[in-house]
Design a protein around this motif. Sequence first.
Motif, short mmCIF file in Angstrom:
data_model
loop_
_atom_site.label_atom_id
_atom_site.label_comp_id
_atom_site.label_asym_id
_atom_site.label_seq_id
_atom_site.Cartn_x
_atom_site.Cartn_y
_atom_site.Cartn_z
N THR A 41 0.87 -1.19 0.00
CA THR A 41 0.00 0.00 0.00
C THR A 41 0.90 1.23 0.00
O THR A 41 1.97 1.23 0.59
CB THR A 41 -0.94 -0.05 1.21
N VAL A 42 0.44 2.28 -0.71
CA VAL A 42 1.21 3.53 -0.74
C VAL A 42 0.36 4.64 -0.09
O VAL A 42 -0.80 4.81 -0.42
CB VAL A 42 1.55 3.93 -2.20
N ILE A 43 1.00 5.33 0.85
CA ILE A 43 0.32 6.44 1.52
C ILE A 43 0.92 7.74 1.00
O ILE A 43 2.12 7.98 1.17
CB ILE A 43 0.53 6.39 3.06
N TYR A 44 0.10 8.57 0.39
CA TYR A 44 0.56 9.84 -0.17
C TYR A 44 0.54 10.93 0.90
O TYR A 44 -0.09 10.76 1.95
CB TYR A 44 -0.30 10.20 -1.39
N PRO A 45 1.22 12.06 0.64
CA PRO A 45 1.36 13.10 1.68
C PRO A 45 0.04 13.65 2.23
O PRO A 45 -1.00 13.49 1.61
CB PRO A 45 2.13 14.20 0.95
N PHE A 46 0.15 14.27 3.38
CA PHE A 46 -0.97 14.94 4.05
C PHE A 46 -2.14 13.99 4.31
O PHE A 46 -3.28 14.31 4.03
CB PHE A 46 -1.43 16.17 3.24
N THR A 47 -1.81 12.85 4.83
CA THR A 47 -2.84 11.86 5.13
C THR A 47 -2.87 11.62 6.64
O THR A 47 -1.83 11.58 7.28
CB THR A 47 -2.54 10.55 4.36
N VAL A 48 -4.09 11.49 7.17
CA VAL A 48 -4.26 11.19 8.59
C VAL A 48 -4.99 9.85 8.71
O VAL A 48 -6.09 9.71 8.16
CB VAL A 48 -5.07 12.30 9.29
N PRO A 84 -3.28 11.75 -1.75
CA PRO A 84 -2.94 12.71 -0.69
C PRO A 84 -4.20 13.40 -0.10
O PRO A 84 -5.27 13.27 -0.66
CB PRO A 84 -2.08 13.73 -1.44
N PHE A 85 -4.00 14.06 1.02
CA PHE A 85 -5.06 14.82 1.69
C PHE A 85 -6.27 13.96 2.00
O PHE A 85 -7.38 14.24 1.55
CB PHE A 85 -5.49 16.03 0.85
N GLY A 132 -8.65 8.76 -2.60
CA GLY A 132 -7.83 9.87 -3.06
C GLY A 132 -7.95 11.14 -2.25
O GLY A 132 -8.26 11.10 -1.04
N ASN A 133 -7.75 12.26 -2.92
CA ASN A 133 -7.65 13.53 -2.20
C ASN A 133 -8.99 14.04 -1.69
O ASN A 133 -10.03 13.89 -2.29
CB ASN A 133 -6.97 14.61 -3.05
N PHE A 134 -8.90 14.66 -0.52
CA PHE A 134 -10.06 15.24 0.16
C PHE A 134 -11.19 14.25 0.34
O PHE A 134 -12.34 14.53 0.04
CB PHE A 134 -10.51 16.53 -0.56
N VAL A 135 -10.83 13.08 0.79
CA VAL A 135 -11.82 12.06 1.12
C VAL A 135 -11.75 11.80 2.62
O VAL A 135 -10.67 11.61 3.17
CB VAL A 135 -11.56 10.75 0.34
N GLU A 136 -12.92 11.84 3.27
CA GLU A 136 -12.99 11.51 4.70
C GLU A 136 -13.86 10.27 4.84
O GLU A 136 -14.95 10.20 4.27
CB GLU A 136 -13.62 12.68 5.46
N ILE A 137 -13.38 9.32 5.62
CA ILE A 137 -14.13 8.06 5.79
C ILE A 137 -14.18 7.73 7.28
O ILE A 137 -13.16 7.81 7.98
CB ILE A 137 -13.46 6.90 5.02
N VAL A 138 -15.37 7.37 7.77
CA VAL A 138 -15.50 7.01 9.19
C VAL A 138 -16.52 5.87 9.32
O VAL A 138 -17.53 5.86 8.61
CB VAL A 138 -15.88 8.24 10.05
#
Length: 425
Positions: free
Chosen positions: A274-281, A296-297, A313-319
Amino acid sequence: MDGFGCVILAAGKGTRFFSDTPKVLHDLHGKPVLQHVLDTAKSAGFVRPVVVIGHRSGEVERFLEGQAAVPVVQRMQLGTGDAVKAAKRQLSKYRDIAVLYGDVPLVKKETLRSLVSSHKASGASCTVLTVDMEDPSGYGRIVRGRFGGNVEAIVEEKEAAAEEKKIREINVGLYCFDRGDLFSAIKKIRRSKIKKEYYLTDAVAILISEGKRVRAFKTGDPDESIGMNSRSDLANAYSIISRRKSAELNKGSVTVLDPSTTFISQDAKIGRDTVIYPFTVIEKGVTVGKRCSIGPFCRLRPGTVIGDGAEVGNFVEIVRTKVGEGAKAKHLTYLGDAVVGRGANIGCGTITANYDGRKKSGTVIGDKAFIGSGTVLVAPVKVGGGAITGAGSVVLKNKNVPAHKVAVGVPARILSKSKNKKGKR
Ligand code: UD1
Ligand code: CA
């Protein structure tokens, strides 16, 4: 840990935190600072540590409820020496005692274990954990005899002479003591000149003056030794934990491209390649499968499980959501309380509207469903396998979209024709 007891000091005010919450209860990567210390003590084999509480003791006691720990109240916060004294009765059955500070959360269990073994092996009266710090300010300094010899005393910064302030070897706040020697020394501690506190650190010079053996056990890692005295210490600890986790993943089978902007909880599980791109929490308890692409993000919150080969991908929030194998949610999406099927495509701007102002509800998206850009799925709702929603559609609650059907518009209506096998209408 037969005959070895453990006490954690957590009664202090935390003056430099300027907080309404007790310092030791501030969150550090999904768990309170004190929990980190308790976990370390437990993983080093201390089954029921004694915890000295005082400042806002009610809140700390509530936090300790249900945990294997023995709370003891220190009525007035008169210093670390006085705090240990408060636990005298609860510690009476042990031969040796490990003293930990509740605001020093990053010490590794291996370090604590080595300190304990070294103390046992040497038979010393006291073994103090020390480390060399680039910037030792704020910490107690280890004063050694001439030519870097034996420990002679620990001098607190506030009480230190200019020469002593130059010493870079500091007291981490972790010790092992012979119990009898510890409590007889504590009786002899006098209030310090400036702070007017009973410093536990003064026990060191007292024991030495009585001919007892005090040893310093030096660790090589200043990162694990920082105390949480201000919010900037907490921020520093947060990034140290993140860096540790990213380094651990990068040493294994996961790529974390930019550890300096990536924050991954210690207990997150991430699969091979798995690859984790920058600015990830990636928060507490999240599981990510193999061969995924994250960021990222992107923010993955607790309760998220990402299947193998999925792309987030970017600007995705999952809970609180399970994303099936090979599913894609590549841009600007919120998925909460949802189950996303295998190979589903979640279009840009999709929102699961999971909260109606009173309660949260779930959304189910079937295998290979195609959710058009800008779709709002008002929960509770189901979109069947292979179904399509048109761009900008709003699927109202309980207006489920049957498998292989197409729903469009606001509010969404189901078109009479099904899509054909190739996914085209
Ligand atoms: C302490 C040490 C210092 C060391 C540093 C490591 C003393 C006198 N000094 O300084 O040598 O380098 O930790 O981080 O021990 N506490 C109580 N009751 C009290 C006072 C404190 O339970 O009356 C608890 C606090 O909640 C905290 C711990 O003891 O968890 C340490 O106290 P703190 O005031 O933070 O000591 P420092 O000034 O950081
Ligand atoms: Ca401290």
